[in-house]
Design a protein around this motif. Structure first.
Motif, PDB file in Angstrom:
ATOM      1  N   TYR A  79       0.833  -1.200   0.000  1.00  0.00           N
ATOM      2  CA  TYR A  79       0.000   0.000   0.000  1.00  0.00           C
ATOM      3  C   TYR A  79       0.867   1.249   0.000  1.00  0.00           C
ATOM      4  CZ  TYR A  79      -4.723  -1.769   0.731  1.00  0.00           C
ATOM      5  OH  TYR A  79      -5.940  -2.333   0.558  1.00  0.00           O
ATOM      6  N   GLN A  87      -9.705  -8.954  -2.654  1.00  0.00           N
ATOM      7  CA  GLN A  87      -9.852  -7.996  -3.754  1.00  0.00           C
ATOM      8  C   GLN A  87      -8.928  -8.327  -4.918  1.00  0.00           C
ATOM      9  OE1 GLN A  87      -9.759  -3.925  -2.413  1.00  0.00           O
ATOM     10  NE2 GLN A  87     -11.206  -4.379  -0.787  1.00  0.00           N
ATOM     11  N   ASN A 120     -10.752 -10.913  -7.628  1.00  0.00           N
ATOM     12  CA  ASN A 120     -11.599 -10.517  -8.757  1.00  0.00           C
ATOM     13  C   ASN A 120     -11.058  -9.265  -9.453  1.00  0.00           C
ATOM     14  OD1 ASN A 120     -12.366  -8.464  -7.080  1.00  0.00           O
ATOM     15  ND2 ASN A 120     -14.557  -8.726  -7.396  1.00  0.00           N
ATOM     16  N   LEU A 148      -9.879  -6.369  -8.433  1.00  0.00           N
ATOM     17  CA  LEU A 148     -10.084  -4.983  -7.985  1.00  0.00           C
ATOM     18  C   LEU A 148      -8.764  -4.358  -7.567  1.00  0.00           C
ATOM     19  CD1 LEU A 148     -13.388  -5.172  -5.936  1.00  0.00           C
ATOM     20  CD2 LEU A 148     -13.009  -3.922  -8.042  1.00  0.00           C
ATOM     21  N   GLU A 149      -7.876  -5.194  -7.075  1.00  0.00           N
ATOM     22  CA  GLU A 149      -6.529  -4.728  -6.775  1.00  0.00           C
ATOM     23  C   GLU A 149      -5.564  -5.521  -7.652  1.00  0.00           C
ATOM     24  OE1 GLU A 149      -5.630  -2.283  -5.078  1.00  0.00           O
ATOM     25  OE2 GLU A 149      -7.036  -1.931  -3.433  1.00  0.00           O
ATOM     26  N   LYS A 176     -14.594  -7.459 -16.506  1.00  0.00           N
ATOM     27  CA  LYS A 176     -16.015  -7.416 -16.202  1.00  0.00           C
ATOM     28  C   LYS A 176     -16.590  -8.828 -16.114  1.00  0.00           C
ATOM     29  CE  LYS A 176     -19.645  -4.175 -17.410  1.00  0.00           C
ATOM     30  NZ  LYS A 176     -19.979  -3.108 -18.343  1.00  0.00           N
ATOM     31  N   ARG A 228     -15.534 -10.463 -12.968  1.00  0.00           N
ATOM     32  CA  ARG A 228     -16.269 -10.047 -11.770  1.00  0.00           C
ATOM     33  C   ARG A 228     -17.651 -10.667 -11.706  1.00  0.00           C
ATOM     34  NH1 ARG A 228     -13.730  -4.220 -12.441  1.00  0.00           N
ATOM     35  NH2 ARG A 228     -11.702  -4.773 -11.605  1.00  0.00           N
ATOM     36  N   LEU A 279     -18.062 -10.855  -5.381  1.00  0.00           N
ATOM     37  CA  LEU A 279     -17.492 -10.412  -4.115  1.00  0.00           C
ATOM     38  C   LEU A 279     -18.527  -9.595  -3.344  1.00  0.00           C
ATOM     39  CD1 LEU A 279     -15.196  -9.919  -2.138  1.00  0.00           C
ATOM     40  CD2 LEU A 279     -14.255  -8.227  -3.679  1.00  0.00           C
ATOM     41  N   PHE A 300     -18.935  -7.308  -0.275  1.00  0.00           N
ATOM     42  CA  PHE A 300     -18.085  -6.552   0.640  1.00  0.00           C
ATOM     43  C   PHE A 300     -18.637  -6.571   2.058  1.00  0.00           C
ATOM     44  CE2 PHE A 300     -15.992  -5.069  -3.038  1.00  0.00           C
ATOM     45  CZ  PHE A 300     -14.804  -4.513  -2.610  1.00  0.00           C
ATOM     46  N   GLN A 301     -17.801  -6.093   2.966  1.00  0.00           N
ATOM     47  CA  GLN A 301     -18.235  -5.937   4.337  1.00  0.00           C
ATOM     48  C   GLN A 301     -19.353  -4.885   4.380  1.00  0.00           C
ATOM     49  OE1 GLN A 301     -14.807  -5.190   6.637  1.00  0.00           O
ATOM     50  NE2 GLN A 301     -15.723  -5.862   8.529  1.00  0.00           N
ATOM     51  N   GLY A 315     -26.610  -5.628 -11.031  1.00  0.00           N
ATOM     52  CA  GLY A 315     -25.501  -6.502 -11.431  1.00  0.00           C
ATOM     53  C   GLY A 315     -25.727  -7.146 -12.786  1.00  0.00           C
ATOM     54  N   ARG A 349      -6.527   7.852  -4.537  1.00  0.00           N
ATOM     55  CA  ARG A 349      -5.392   8.156  -3.685  1.00  0.00           C
ATOM     56  C   ARG A 349      -4.565   9.295  -4.262  1.00  0.00           C
ATOM     57  NH1 ARG A 349      -3.997   4.259  -0.121  1.00  0.00           N
ATOM     58  NH2 ARG A 349      -5.484   2.576  -0.053  1.00  0.00           N
ATOM     59  N   LYS A 367     -15.497   0.235  -5.458  1.00  0.00           N
ATOM     60  CA  LYS A 367     -15.060  -1.148  -5.637  1.00  0.00           C
ATOM     61  C   LYS A 367     -16.235  -2.102  -5.529  1.00  0.00           C
ATOM     62  CE  LYS A 367     -10.286  -1.193  -4.186  1.00  0.00           C
ATOM     63  NZ  LYS A 367      -9.487  -1.269  -2.952  1.00  0.00           N
ATOM     64  N   ALA A 368     -17.114  -1.840  -4.556  1.00  0.00           N
ATOM     65  CA  ALA A 368     -18.261  -2.723  -4.363  1.00  0.00           C
ATOM     66  C   ALA A 368     -19.138  -2.720  -5.607  1.00  0.00           C
ATOM     67  CB  ALA A 368     -19.062  -2.295  -3.143  1.00  0.00           C
ATOM     68  N   MET A 394     -18.134  -1.898  -8.629  1.00  0.00           N
ATOM     69  CA  MET A 394     -17.367  -2.512  -9.710  1.00  0.00           C
ATOM     70  C   MET A 394     -17.465  -4.030  -9.619  1.00  0.00           C
ATOM     71  SD  MET A 394     -14.139   0.010  -9.869  1.00  0.00           S
ATOM     72  CE  MET A 394     -12.906  -0.963 -10.685  1.00  0.00           C
ATOM     73  N   ALA A 395     -17.509  -4.540  -8.383  1.00  0.00           N
ATOM     74  CA  ALA A 395     -17.662  -5.983  -8.200  1.00  0.00           C
ATOM     75  C   ALA A 395     -19.011  -6.443  -8.733  1.00  0.00           C
ATOM     76  CB  ALA A 395     -17.526  -6.345  -6.727  1.00  0.00           C
ATOM     77  N   ARG A 396     -19.967  -5.511  -8.849  1.00  0.00           N
ATOM     78  CA  ARG A 396     -21.265  -5.853  -9.429  1.00  0.00           C
ATOM     79  C   ARG A 396     -21.323  -5.434 -10.887  1.00  0.00           C
ATOM     80  NH1 ARG A 396     -25.405  -3.021  -5.558  1.00  0.00           N
ATOM     81  NH2 ARG A 396     -27.010  -4.199  -6.624  1.00  0.00           N
ATOM     82  N   GLY A 397     -20.160  -5.258 -11.467  1.00  0.00           N
ATOM     83  CA  GLY A 397     -20.095  -5.008 -12.903  1.00  0.00           C
ATOM     84  C   GLY A 397     -20.251  -3.559 -13.327  1.00  0.00           C
TER      85      GLY A 397
END
Lengths: 283, 267
Positions: free
Chosen positions: A12, A51, A54, A56-57, A79, A82, A87, A89-90, A108, B3, B179-180, B182-185
């Motif tokens: 990071y 992350q 899929n 994202l990172e 895409k 994903r 995923l 998330f919390q 989605g 960032r 991100k969340a 994006m995870a759903r496309g």
């Protein structure tokens, strides 16, 4: 359809004074259809790890393969990845945004470019899968209780029909009933649909009853990676890294030390009960 | 991606600049900005550049980190330059169709660009080396005389400090929600302008909801601790000038004098 992580490192804020390694040399192979528990203390790198799965990172070094292909290749379709690696998330309820639950779940599959009919069919199926009542379908998600919101959010990912479902602390902040409902729901998804599940948690008790394999993360490294009963044998080391084995393990260990002929390998309450009854000659 | 925005972000390290009294840094930033508009010749900008370079060096903030924030104002910079380039009347150099580039326009565009870059660098240097709390503390003290005119100085500075405090939190939140989704496309990066604007809805709605939730929680927490405004409120760490702060004021005054004198000598 397996996920393979090959010597993945992630840092990071590289090149600043705040730089710190979140993942150090992580190598994992998660085969198709497995139910995996990913456990670690806060800040152990477990959220960062999922992350990577899929896309994202992007790892600072190392590779992530899904279905044999490097997902960080420039021509890889992120895409569709994903959609395959879902995923959650919390606190996923914080990402709800539509005016009613049904529309939110449609988000989605709609992004996947499916025809409207297919989108609605999938949304309906997903909401049914998570045990959501029809009467709430067209309510605003913001009027629901925490547990219900979370179901909608999980349905939102399920509607994409993932092959792998990753859930980041899906039980955080729920009451005991809500916790059990969600965990049972997840294990039902695994059994009935055969999808690979990666369940992130910091509670061993949560996962012990359900998973086939436990990966323990500590300070960005994989500390243990084995079947639950093998991992729990290291309960002293687990304590050192701020985790604990399930309560059952402690009870069985102490009974064993006190001279009762019990099997210390059991991980679930049900098995422990039978073991103890057997030891006392009642079964 | 998010960032990259450094404006309003604190860079944690230990340096002379970091340990200066926030009032000094506020005054210095203000003086620096004024000096940028006073200076109207090449030498003036060289002095300003040297001054800035010296402060950057002393602050121990990696230059890469400072200039990363520049990307976000790139568009504004370009726009200013284009306007100045084409709309300043004077001796024409090149003329294409209705647009004419003049000598004065060229000079003006370059000057504005330098001014803007220095201005952003100078002010982001202040926020990079001062915690938001310190900054508003300093501001509150500097603006204290305004209380005579019934200006709610404490309340304003409290609002500012809360706003600044929440920038990184909301930024993180944005990153997470992005991100969340994006995870759903969701796709935030491609498509036409209208499509991209529309794609922000799934990001903005949860963000606003979370901002309101946080504001509500914060208000509760403040009331639970008997917060009732600035009257009779004391500080745990009151601001006191030290030797290095006086020295810093001296440096600022010298710098301003230098800029003004240079302007006079040459013209």
């Amino acid at each position: 359809m397996s996920i393979i992580l090959d010597h993945v490192n992630y840092i990071y804020d590289e090149d600043t004074a705040m730089a710190h390694a979140a993942l150090i040399d992580v190598c994992l192979n998660i085969p198709d259809g497995q139910f995996v528990g990913l456990i670690g203390h806060t800040g152990s790198g477990k959220s960062t790890l999922i992350q990577h799965m899929n896309g994202l990172e992007k790892p600072t070094s190392g590779c992530v393969f899904y279905d044999g292909k490097d997902i960080n290749d420039s021509d890889y379709d992120k895409k569709s990845l994903r959609a395959k690696v879902g995923l959650v998330f919390q606190y996923p309820e914080h990402q709800l945004f539509e005016t009613d639950c049904f529309k939110d779940v449609c988000f989605g599959p709609k992004n996947l470019g499916l025809p409207q009919k297919e989108v609605e069919l999938r949304a309906y199926e997903a909401l049914k899968q998570v045990g959501f009542d029809d009467e709430y379908f067209y309510q605003s998600p913001f009027d629901l209780s925490g547990g219900q919101k979370r179901r909608v959010a999980i349905a939102g990912v399920l509607a994409m029909k993932p092959e792998v479902l990753i859930l980041d602390e899906p039980t955080a902040g729920l009451d005991p009933k809500g916790r059990e409902d969600i965990l049972n729901l997840i294990s039902k998804l695994h059994e009935e649909m055969g999808i690979t599940i990666i369940l992130v948690s910091h509670s061993m008790d949560d996962v012990a009853n359900y998973v086939q394999r436990i990966i323990v993360m500590n300070k960005g490294r994989v500390a243990f990676d084995d079947e639950p009963k093998e991992v729990f044998k290291h309960y002293k080391e687990l304590e050192e890294i701020g985790l604990a084995a399930p309560q059952v393990t402690y009870v069985m260990q102490e009974l064993h030390e006190a001279g009762f002929p019990v099997d210390t390998d059991v991980t679930t309450l049900e098995d422990a009960k039978n073991e103890i009854l057997k030891a006392f000659g009642k079964c | 991606m998010l960032r990259d925005i450094t404006l309003g972000q604190y860079y944690r390290t230990e340096s002379v600049i970091h340990s200066l009294d926030p009032r000094v840094k506020l005054v210095a930033t203000f003086a620096f900005i004024v000096s940028l508009f006073v200076a109207n010749n090449f030498i003036g900008y060289v002095i300003a550049a040297l001054f800035l370079a010296m402060v950057i060096y002393l602050s121990k903030v990696p230059p890469k980190f400072i200039f990363r924030g520049m990307k976000t104002i790139f568009f504004l910079l370009l726009l200013t330059m284009v306007f100045n380039l084409f709309l300043t009347p004077g001796t024409p150099i090149v003329s294409v169709w209705k647009f004419t580039i003049t000598q004065e326009g060229l000079k003006m565009a370059a000057m504005m660009a330098v001014r803007l870059v220095f201005l952003i660098t100078g002010s982001s240097l202040m926020t990079l080396t001062t915690t938001p709390n310190h900054l508003t503390d300093g501001l509150e003290r500097l603006l204290r005389p305004l209380r005579l005119f019934k200006v709610p100085v404490h309340e304003i500075s409290m609002m500012m400090s809360i706003a600044l405090r929440f920038i990184p939190i909301l930024m993180e939140e944005t990153d997470k929600i992005m991100k969340a989704q994006m995870a759903r496309g969701a796709d935030f990066e491609s498509g036409s302008l209208i499509k991209r604007a529309k794609s922000l809805v799934p990001l903005l709605v949860p963000l606003f909801i979370s901002a309101f939730r946080r504001a509500n929680d914060l208000a509760m927490a403040m009331e639970a601790r008997c917060y009732k405004g600035g009257d009779g409120r004391t500080k745990m760490k009151p601001l006191i000038y030290e030797k290095r702060d006086r020295l810093a004021y001296l440096v600022i005054i010298l710098y301003l004098v230098l800029i003004v004198v240079m302007g006079r000598i040459l013209f």
